[in-house]
Design a protein around this motif. Structure first.
Motif, PDB file in Angstrom:
ATOM      1  N   VAL A  68     -79.761 -19.210 -49.289  1.00 20.00           N
ATOM      2  CA  VAL A  68     -80.571 -19.952 -49.987  1.00 20.00           C
ATOM      3  C   VAL A  68     -80.291 -19.900 -51.850  1.00 20.00           C
ATOM      4  O   VAL A  68     -79.255 -19.464 -51.840  1.00 20.00           O
ATOM      5  CB  VAL A  68     -81.852 -18.708 -49.539  1.00 20.00           C
ATOM      6  CG1 VAL A  68     -82.057 -17.370 -50.148  1.00 20.00           C
ATOM      7  CG2 VAL A  68     -83.181 -19.998 -50.237  1.00 20.00           C
ATOM      8  N   ALA A  69     -80.686 -21.023 -52.006  1.00 21.64           N
ATOM      9  CA  ALA A  69     -80.769 -21.520 -53.373  1.00 21.64           C
ATOM     10  C   ALA A  69     -81.664 -19.813 -54.120  1.00 21.64           C
ATOM     11  O   ALA A  69     -82.915 -20.648 -54.233  1.00 21.64           O
ATOM     12  CB  ALA A  69     -80.148 -21.945 -53.975  1.00 21.64           C
ATOM     13  N   ALA A  70     -81.576 -19.230 -55.021  1.00 21.46           N
ATOM     14  CA  ALA A  70     -82.251 -18.739 -56.076  1.00 21.46           C
ATOM     15  C   ALA A  70     -83.422 -19.156 -56.942  1.00 21.46           C
ATOM     16  O   ALA A  70     -84.693 -19.182 -57.184  1.00 21.46           O
ATOM     17  CB  ALA A  70     -81.816 -17.528 -56.918  1.00 21.46           C
ATOM     18  N   GLY A  71     -82.764 -20.717 -57.056  1.00 19.55           N
ATOM     19  CA  GLY A  71     -83.266 -21.211 -57.542  1.00 19.55           C
ATOM     20  C   GLY A  71     -84.567 -22.493 -57.126  1.00 19.55           C
ATOM     21  O   GLY A  71     -86.063 -22.668 -57.381  1.00 19.55           O
ATOM     22  N   ASP A  72     -84.076 -22.529 -55.625  1.00 22.90           N
ATOM     23  CA  ASP A  72     -85.501 -22.843 -54.618  1.00 22.90           C
ATOM     24  C   ASP A  72     -86.244 -22.251 -54.327  1.00 22.90           C
ATOM     25  O   ASP A  72     -87.530 -23.085 -54.564  1.00 22.90           O
ATOM     26  CB  ASP A  72     -84.461 -23.782 -53.247  1.00 22.90           C
ATOM     27  CG  ASP A  72     -83.571 -24.494 -53.548  1.00 22.90           C
ATOM     28  OD1 ASP A  72     -82.995 -25.455 -54.097  1.00 22.90           O
ATOM     29  OD2 ASP A  72     -82.772 -25.138 -53.009  1.00 22.90           O
ATOM     30  N   VAL A  73     -86.486 -20.839 -54.695  1.00 22.98           N
ATOM     31  CA  VAL A  73     -87.274 -19.888 -54.717  1.00 22.98           C
ATOM     32  C   VAL A  73     -88.303 -19.791 -55.637  1.00 22.98           C
ATOM     33  O   VAL A  73     -89.566 -19.695 -55.734  1.00 22.98           O
ATOM     34  CB  VAL A  73     -86.216 -18.128 -53.867  1.00 22.98           C
ATOM     35  CG1 VAL A  73     -87.897 -17.520 -54.276  1.00 22.98           C
ATOM     36  CG2 VAL A  73     -85.832 -18.691 -52.807  1.00 22.98           C
ATOM     37  N   ARG A  74     -87.682 -20.189 -56.686  1.00 27.08           N
ATOM     38  CA  ARG A  74     -88.402 -19.818 -57.665  1.00 27.08           C
ATOM     39  C   ARG A  74     -89.056 -21.060 -57.801  1.00 27.08           C
ATOM     40  O   ARG A  74     -90.549 -20.899 -58.653  1.00 27.08           O
ATOM     41  CB  ARG A  74     -87.070 -19.727 -59.435  1.00 27.08           C
ATOM     42  CG  ARG A  74     -87.397 -19.830 -60.375  1.00 27.08           C
ATOM     43  CD  ARG A  74     -87.135 -19.966 -61.716  1.00 27.08           C
ATOM     44  NE  ARG A  74     -85.930 -18.316 -61.703  1.00 27.08           N
ATOM     45  CZ  ARG A  74     -86.986 -17.318 -62.206  1.00 27.08           C
ATOM     46  NH1 ARG A  74     -87.481 -17.223 -62.874  1.00 27.08           N
ATOM     47  NH2 ARG A  74     -85.541 -16.023 -62.562  1.00 27.08           N
ATOM     48  N   ALA A  75     -88.318 -21.922 -57.938  1.00 27.56           N
ATOM     49  CA  ALA A  75     -89.819 -23.818 -57.435  1.00 27.56           C
ATOM     50  C   ALA A  75     -90.710 -23.247 -56.455  1.00 27.56           C
ATOM     51  O   ALA A  75     -92.004 -24.034 -57.342  1.00 27.56           O
ATOM     52  CB  ALA A  75     -88.456 -24.879 -57.069  1.00 27.56           C
ATOM     53  N   ALA A  76     -90.400 -22.809 -55.848  1.00 23.86           N
ATOM     54  CA  ALA A  76     -91.845 -22.764 -54.958  1.00 23.86           C
ATOM     55  C   ALA A  76     -92.561 -21.471 -55.199  1.00 23.86           C
ATOM     56  O   ALA A  76     -93.368 -21.925 -54.841  1.00 23.86           O
ATOM     57  CB  ALA A  76     -90.449 -22.456 -53.258  1.00 23.86           C
TER      58      ALA A  76
END
Lengths: 390, 390
Positions: free
Chosen positions: B115-123
């Motif tokens: 997983v990309a941490a940026g994708d988690v932040r965006a979600a």
């Protein structure tokens, strides 16, 4: 935790799980029915292992104890024997015989040489008063396999007993007692049998039993006639090594399930593998032609200290191998591959040898010693083990 | 007897002798002083292992039981969570959350991707009502290591709990709970801890405990507040898995003797070794950049049946590896190298893979896959393990 400890010495060997569980069983009394059942159970397996119809006696002692028992029961002080001295254990035959007051003629061999049956024949013909030939099937100190089969052909028609130390041969390479006309075959528990040390096994031919009766040893311990009487009643003369015999019963079951042929095929493949790996590393073997199937003696390059090689192999790789004995102490690595050891253990041993060799200043250019080893293993398994030179 | 059985699956792993002996100890009663001593002894070791000042709770269940305990104690039905679905165990988080009545948003990844941490932040920014992120530290089904450290940076300033399945990470690769702002870290006994299955361990951050109190789970079993009260008194809420905890005490002693740093260095070297060997054989890895340190997922060439590879590796080499899970079942071999496994086991695994691959019709031209593997191991040990990408 970082490295597993891998015991690749020429005995003791690692123990299979089945044996370890048997060794952990509750204690039983050695004069009670539970123990008699263990003794009843082991005898057919021992006869299969030894290749004999004779009773095989368990003795509470090390392998050397069984050698002592053989010499003191089979020969009277003053009698003459021929000893094959191909290494430290050949010397031990001589020392035991001399301690018993026998007159010893020795055939002293170069390290790495196997005895020539013709030389034994010549010695026996030169001195017809020789009453026995004392020899190792496998000389553990050099990794040499003596041609016991050929010696049986020499002794069987003479009034000469063939007494064979099978300590690193029984359960490892073929040594069928009756078929090879062996008069006394003995072994220890900690080699092919995959047990802890502390138990020896010994069997005698009909004519050897006749000799025991004639000699009439005054031994209190190691009285083989008395042990045989007890063994026929499924007991031992004195206190039995109970848990070793419980373990033996399981070990013998494993041999019968797998068959001796399959065990020998594996051992032949492991010895082929170890040799191929060492040679691929550019190292020389001590044995020239007759290789023991349970260990490989590898010569170190001049100037490399074997004790340093072993230390690094143990500390950095977790692999425990043996050095040489006596004058060979520091110039030899003995890689054990007997008992509960398989192809992957030998692979570990070869790599640990390379790591140790390198650390001790030895040069090793080989890139493919591990692949060469596994290829030799697979080839040997595929082609099957040869008949022992007969 | 001809081949030793070598368990190279991603758990259960082989057990060290020290642990096996502890497991064989006589039973003690779980409400008596002898057992309290075991519980007193394990807590400092667990805190060291988890990298936390919080109490670490032993639970009598599998790893999945601890996942169930975490979800049902930390979230109330109807609450929303974000699940990282990078494989079968990510799916499991979703299934447990859904079974508890949570509303799940999934980040579904390609097999082999982290997983990309940026994708988690965006979600999380797209939906501020999300109350937790559920993720694997190591996704055992694919061999991918998710960047938990980076996720902690994302969640720690939000009202979002970071809930980490560390089942194939704790004791294998760094996952320090407090330093990485993990709110719930859990693991099972049969992976890095070198124990049989049947015991799980779980710890919560201060704010996670606040959440547990607020949620007020009606669980009878898996009641974490009640378990913590008991644990502080050195007992467990219901009957304790006594011998697993006796074994755990010994396993934790081993970790403290060796140090976590040394264990991680070994695991990093083993994962480097496994990858180098597979790549040298011409095989592709499933994970692209973030590799789990306790197993390596190796893709098989198209047309090669993974179940045949595994069968031959087990039958001819004695090496037990795992296949893929779900849709990856037959196209993947998962070589486990966690727990009580060392360099020689990985060497065995790589050779068994080659033998299996060959038998199943796969082509492998590599001559030096074993040397490449041991060289990579030595190099990785020498250079040390890198910081996990943070």
């Amino acid at each position: 935790m970082l490295n597993k400890s891998r015991l690749l010495t020429p005995g003791p060997t690692p123990l299979p799980e089945e044996v370890r569980l048997a060794l952990a069983k509750d204690m039983v009394h050695h004069r009670k029915r539970d123990f008699v059942q263990v003794m009843e159970r082991i005898q057919p397996g021992l006869k299969y292992l030894f290749g004999t119809t004779q009773q095989v006696l368990p003795l509470s002692c090390s392998g050397t104890g069984a050698m002592h028992a053989a010499v003191t029961n089979l020969f009277a002080p003053g009698e003459k024997v021929l000893v094959v001295e191909g290494g430290k254990f050949g010397e031990r035959w001589r020392e035991i015989a001399q301690a018993h007051g026998l007159v010893v003629t020795s055939l002293v061999l170069e390290n790495g040489d196997a005895v020539a049956a013709g030389d034994v024949r010549a010695a026996l013909e030169a001195d017809p008063s020789l009453r026995g030939v004392l020899v190792q099937a496998s000389e553990t100190s050099t990794g040499v396999l003596h041609p016991v089969h050929e010696l049986g052909v020499v002794t069987r028609d003479k009034d000469v007993l063939l007494v064979v130390d099978g300590i690193s041969a029984v359960g490892i390479s073929p040594c069928p007692m009756d078929a090879w006309s062996i008069d006394c075959l003995l072994t220890g528990s900690q080699k092919g049998l995959m047990l802890p040390p502390g138990l020896a096994l010994l069997a005698l031919s009909e004519r050897a039993w006749d000799r025991v009766r004639a000699v009439g040893s005054s031994n209190f311990y190691f009285n083989l006639l008395a042990e045989r009487d007890k063994s026929l009643g499924h007991q031992t003369l004195f206190t039995s090594p109970v848990n070793l015999l419980q373990g033996l019963a399981v070990s013998l079951d494993l041999f019968r399930e797998q068959t001796l042929e399959a065990v020998y095929a594996k051992q032949w493949a492991l010895t082929s593998m170890a040799r191929a790996g060492a040679v691929s590393m550019g190292l020389e073997l001590l044995a020239k032609t007759h290789f023991t199937w349970g260990l490989t003696s590898i010569k170190l390059p001049v100037g490399v200290d074997g004790s340093e090689v072993l230390k690094v192999a143990a500390e950095r790789c977790g692999v425990i191998m043996a050095g040489g004995q006596g004058e060979l102490k520091k110039s030899l690595v003995r890689l054990g591959h007997m008992g509960h050891v398989d192809w992957s253990d030998v692979l570990a041993g070869l790599h640990a040898l390379r790591v140790g060799l390198h650390a001790a200043g030895g040069y090793c250019a080989a890139r493919t010693y591990l692949e060469d080893a596994v290829n030799a293993y697979e080839e040997a398994l595929r082609d099957g083990c040869p008949e022992i030179r007969a």
